[in-house]
Motif scaffolding. Structure first.
Motif: not given
Length: 567
Positions: A343-363
């Motif tokens: 059974e799953i105890a936790k999903l670790y969501e990513p840290e906050k991502i800071i991205q410059k407008l117009g550049e591809a978002v790296r998820l």
């Protein structure tokens, strides 16, 4: 042996003087022992101080008379009894192992005899009173040693002679009592292996159980705990018990625990987060092969946030401010058959991502998943399309088809990345330690300047200071910065390291008599964390700043100082 669902409730006599009334989860008033029993608690651990009346702050609690009275209640309620010898007049832990006042002037051989005589006398009295413990702990969290300075590591030979004196006394009274050797750092196998290897080589006598403390905001991740328990059993062929664990039911803002520790633990300081942590520790312990995980003890769950009682009392018990049982109390109904490995105890969501407008978002392509047996793995995640047309904060949903779950990522889109002048010269140790002063009174404290590489490869290496000590130590890294304009500044540093009871790390700026300001750092070795000390007031043209450590044996990594002018 049945799975131990235990508690250390040594604070109970002190709490009883305040005449509390306890309630179950449905609001029914209950006597405390009845409430614990009906929720599955089957063992109680009690600490014993030598002569606590010698220490005014102790209030005289946890003396032999009170411990015997409590032990009688334990037996009357059909629970097993775990006795914790502190060999001190007050708290003994990794940061302090103070000899009892009565033993201060003893020579070493006399100290050995005192440990033997005291342990034997206590157990003889308990035997006469019909309250012999089933488990006996020789010293409390003794990774840094006991009865300082004679029993302080790395003098493992003298430490072992002292521990052996306690073991011999227990064996003489009743061979059925199980002897526990208890260390902190339950999630850090390398510390535990180093200690047991050294002590066994120095002649540590046969004992029965390895006890560890594991607090997720101090002692590593849940995966670290699983790895540590598995390897301890494999190497030393001894069963293990988590002799101390706990988590908070609210953020009290007074040290137990705040936002830093919540992030390190990975679970919120909330009734739900507290229950999740306790469920996980029980499942991880029960996951060991051949029932070698004996169980757990929650450290001091029967405390309440009462007037004049801060710290642990304010948010670490399993009762709320109205003395009503929190969901975590029901965790003690756990039995081995409840173990739920996949059974799953936790999903670790990513840290906050800071991205410059117009550049591809790296998820991130993968998300870490933690299971109730302490194992974790990376699972592929598919993110929804995201093409921002303006700056702002956005939530993006990702789906994980293999487990039928979703996660969210927070993305901050900015027009331009912030830049600011760093008033610290050689702030990243690019020119070695030039301009920095290191202060330490003990030459056993190791301080090195090391490098590590970060993505994307082949980025240049990042320099960091590495500090490690085999003994309790005091250490300071300091720099004087000159040529400053008056105003407000923000000091920051990246820090990574181990933590336990007694670790005190502080980021500071100023001098004690002039605009001094500091930030307490709660370390984690899971990742680098940036700690910020804002609103440092500069009235003249210079300031002293740096990091101080007062600590039992741990390691630390320090890098990338910044001292920026605030707007």
């Amino acid at each position: 042996m049945d799975f131990i669902k235990g508690m250390d409730i040594s604070f109970l006599p002190e709490l009883n003087k305040l005449l509390p009334e306890f309630y179950d989860a449905d609001g029914n008033k209950k006597e405390i022992w009845e409430l614990l029993k009906e929720n599955g608690v089957n063992s109680i651990r009690l600490r014993l101080f030598h002569e606590p009346e010698n220490v005014a702050e102790s209030g005289g609690y946890c003396n032999l008379e009170q411990t015997i009275a409590m032990a009688k209640q334990i037996k009357q309620n059909g629970m097993s009894f775990f006795l914790d010898f502190h060999y001190s007049d007050w708290w003994a832990d990794p940061g302090k192992q103070v000899k009892p006042k009565a033993w201060e002037k003893l020579e070493f051989e006399e100290l050995e005899q005192a440990v033997y005589d005291y342990t034997r006398d206590v157990l003889l009295i308990m035997k006469k009173e019909g309250v012999l413990p089933e488990l006996v702990q020789i010293g409390n969290e003794i990774r840094s040693g006991m009865l300082f300075p004679e029993g302080e590591v790395p003098n493992y030979r003298q430490l072992v002679l002292l521990v052996n004196s306690g073991i011999q006394a227990v064996r003489e009274i009743d061979k059925d009592m199980k002897i526990v050797i208890h260390l902190d750092q339950g999630g850090r196998y390398y510390y535990l292996r180093e200690w047991f290897d050294a002590c066994l080589a120095a002649g540590l006598e046969e004992f029965d159980i390895i006890g560890v403390s594991y607090y997720p905001f101090w002692h590593g991740s849940f995966m670290d705990l699983k790895n540590s328990l598995v390897n301890l059993v494999k190497r030393y062929k001894k069963p293990v018990v988590v002799a101390e664990t706990a988590h908070a039911w609210r953020n009290a803002g007074d040290g137990f625990i705040g936002e830093q520790q919540e992030k390190i633990a990975g679970f919120s300081a909330s009734p739900r987060g507290q229950k999740q942590v306790l469920d996980l520790v029980m499942n991880i312990t029960a996951s060991l092969d051949n029932n070698m995980g004996l169980g757990i003890y929650y450290w001091e769950p029967v405390v309440l946030p009462l007037e004049g009682k801060g710290g642990w009392w304010s948010n670490m018990g399993v009762f709320n401010e109205k003395a009503a049982a929190l969901p975590a109390l029901s965790c003690f109904r756990f039995v081995r058959e409840d173990f739920k490995p996949r059974e799953i105890a936790k999903l670790y969501e990513p840290e906050k991502i800071i991205q410059k407008l117009g550049e591809a978002v790296r998820l991130p392509e993968y998300i870490k998943v933690l299971y109730f047996d302490g194992e974790s793995k990376e699972i592929n995640v598919c993110w929804e399309a995201f093409l921002p047309e303006r700056a702002g904060t956005f939530k993006i949903t990702g789906s994980i088809p293999s487990i039928g779950r979703t996660v969210e990522a927070e993305v901050l889109v900015v027009d331009e990345f912030e830049t600011s002048h760093n008033y610290l010269d050689n702030a990243a140790f690019e020119d070695g330690l030039r301009g920095w002063e290191i202060q330490s009174l003990d030459n056993r404290v190791k301080t090195e300047l090391l490098q590590e590489f970060e993505e994307p490869f082949p980025a240049p290496p990042v320099n960091y200071i590495y500090v490690e000590s085999p003994v309790n130590f005091t250490w300071k890294l300091e720099k004087q910065v000159k040529g400053l304009e008056p105003g407000r500044y923000c000091l920051s540093v990246e820090y990574r390291g181990t933590n336990t009871t007694g670790v005190d790390v502080r980021l500071y700026a100023g001098e004690r008599n002039q605009n001094y300001k500091e930030l307490v750092i709660f370390p984690t070795d899971e990742s680098w964390v940036t700690y910020e000390l804002p609103d440092v007031v500069i009235e003249k043209d210079s300031v002293k700043l740096g990091v101080t450590m007062v600590s039992p044996p741990v390691f630390a990594k320090i890098r990338r100082f910044r001292f920026l002018k605030q707007n």
